[in-house]
Structure formats: structure tokens, C-alpha cells
Design a protein around this motif. Structure first.
Motif: not given
Length: 283
Positions: A26-35, A48-64
Motif C-alpha cells: 500500500e502506498i499513499y492509502g492505495e492498495s496494489f495487488y499481484i496476479f 505465466i506473467i506476474p502483473i502488479t495492479v492498483s486497486e483503482r484499475l480493477i473491479k471486485e470480479d476483474t481478477l477472477q
């Protein structure tokens, strides 16, 4: 020299989510995820490529798992300090993610030629050779060269990207000096090999399709890159500002940048024979 950081490192990936997302930081209150994104090759295998993404770019079900995504962003590196040693970690830093509809079997057959022409894995990098390329031949006589490319990033940072070239590209790379500026167009690939100690090593790197010479070391004395950072590239940007600074001059002397703190990256075994499967070969 002014650098456009939106042009010297960009990529496009199309693939399916595999596995579950994990919280990264988390940075400046913004969470980041890896998938992980699974991208099929024409051979039938997948990267198989690792991706780092901000919570602002995804919806709840985007990374299903199984969702088909179009990812645009940059290929980034950062140092992870583990067991009193630095390790170079590579990840795609997503700047835009779009959900795509998955093709059914009939559509795949009817649009097979269109599918082959569609860009599903392409990365473009402009940077500097920061370690003498290692040229060798496989047991089958095929030419191969390992490169380490330093790519400028805003706020005096750089990404260190391992790349692999084959054939004529490899032969050309063997004569490149440290500090040479090049443009690489290729794809991100994942593979594994067995190290001398018997352990399994997993590698994420750029497979070079096209390499263009842009300038020699003497031409680039005033275009150095910064030392490796110890966190994700985009994470140092102020909130709501991922890539706003596109015009600053980097420090001098590209040959002086440190490269000794990447002893645990795939290039630790520079010069040693690496066994590759037929699927790792680009031809």
C-alpha cells in the motif's frame, strides 16, 4: 537528454487470469495487488506473467480466475532483500486493464487468421546495455546472447530488464559495449531451468524479436540511468500521478551505474550453459 517515459517502456498483453490475486503493498492509502496472467504461445504452451495492479484499475470480479484481460503497462524491476542478499524481481506494472469476452470454439475456428495477427504479447524497450552481453552457442549450435538492459524511469529511477537474443540478433549483441543505447521489440516469456546446485530456477525475461542500435557509449555519456530501486516503480509516484514527469535529465556516465546487487537474478549464471526446451526457441 529528455526522455519520454511513456515511449521507452510499454507493453501489451492479452491472456487469462490464473490463480488468485495477492495483496502486494500500500502506498499513499492505495492498495496494489499481484496476479498471474497466462498467455498462450502458438506452440500450445503458455507464459505465466506476474502483473502488479492498483486497486483503482480493477473491479471486485476483474481478477477472477479464467477472466480474459487486455493489459497495457510497463515492464518493471525492483530489488527484494532476502537472506541478506538483493534479488531482482520483475513484474508488469499495469496502467490499464480491460476485460475481454472469451471466444467460443466456433469463433476461434472462424477467426483463426485474425487471432494469429492479434498482438497478445509485445513489449518495446529503449535503454542502455549495462552488463557485457554473454554470447554462446547451445549444444545444437544455435547462437544465443544474454543482455541486461537499463531503462530510464521518472524520478531518477531505472528498470533493469534481462533479455535473451537468438541467431543474428545474438551475433550482433556480442559486440555491444556497456553504455550502448538500443531499442528492443519482443515478448515477455517465462521459463525454468536447473542451476548447478540442482535447484529449479524460474526466469521472466524479454525474448528479443528485433533490436535496433541507437547510439554508442560515447554518444551517451550524458544519458546515464539511476541505481536500482528497492520497490515497485509506480509506487513512488504521488497519488493520482502515475507518469506525469516526462522531461528531466538523468545523471551522467552510464558506465558507472551499479550492477553488483543483482546476484540472485537469472543472470547470476551468466556464461553457464542453460538447458532450454524446444518451446523456448523462437524459430
Amino acid at each position: 537528454m529528455d526522455t519520454n517515459y511513456l515511449e521507452n517502456n510499454y507493453l501489451t498483453l492479452v491472456g487469462k487470469v490464473t490463480g488468485e490475486k495477492k495483496f502486494s503493498h500500500e502506498i499513499y492509502g492505495e492498495s496494489f495487488y499481484i496476479f498471474n496472467l497466462m498467455i498462450p504461445r502458438l506452440s500450445g504452451n503458455s507464459d505465466i506473467i506476474p502483473i502488479t495492479v492498483s486497486e483503482r484499475l480493477i473491479k471486485e470480479d476483474t481478477l477472477q480466475e479464467g477472466n480474459k484481460l487486455l493489459v497495457k503497462g510497463q515492464f518493471r524491476s525492483y530489488n527484494s532483500y532476502e537472506n541478506e542478499r538483493n534479488r531482482l524481481i520483475l513484474t508488469v506494472f499495469a496502467k490499464d486493464i480491460t476485460e475481454l469476452e472469451d471466444d467460443n470454439e466456433e469463433e476461434i475456428e472462424e477467426n483463426e487468421m485474425v487471432k494469429k495477427d492479434m498482438i497478445t504479447n509485445e513489449v518495446v524497450l529503449i535503454g542502455y546495455i549495462c552488463k557485457k552481453p554473454i554470447y554462446r552457442q547451445t549444444p545444437f549450435g544455435r547462437e544465443i546472447a544474454d543482455l541486461l538492459l537499463a531503462v530510464n524511469r521518472a524520478y531518477n529511477k531505472s528498470d533493469y530488464i534481462p533479455s535473451i537474443a537468438w541467431g543474428r540478433n545474438a551475433r550482433f549483441c556480442q559486440n555491444l559495449e556497456v553504455g550502448t543505447e538500443v531499442k528492443i521489440v519482443g515478448r515477455i516469456q517465462s521459463r525454468n531451468y536447473t542451476a548447478q546446485d540442482g535447484s529449479k530456477r524460474y526466469v521472466t525475461e524479454v525474448l528479443v524479436d528485433n533490436l535496433t542500435f541507437l547510439g554508442s557509449r560515447s554518444d551517451n555519456q550524458n544519458s546515464a540511468v539511476a541505481a536500482p530501486q528497492d520497490n515497485f516503480g509506480g509506487n513512488n509516484y504521488p497519488a493520482n500521478n502515475y507518469a506525469s514527469d516526462n522531461n528531466y535529465t538523468t545523471p551522467t556516465d552510464v558506465a558507472s551505474m551499479p550492477t553488483t546487487d543483482i546476484s540472485e537474478d537469472p543472470f547470476k549464471d551468466f556464461g553457464e550453459e542453460i538447458t532450454l526446451s524446444d518451446d523456448d526457441l523462437p524459430f
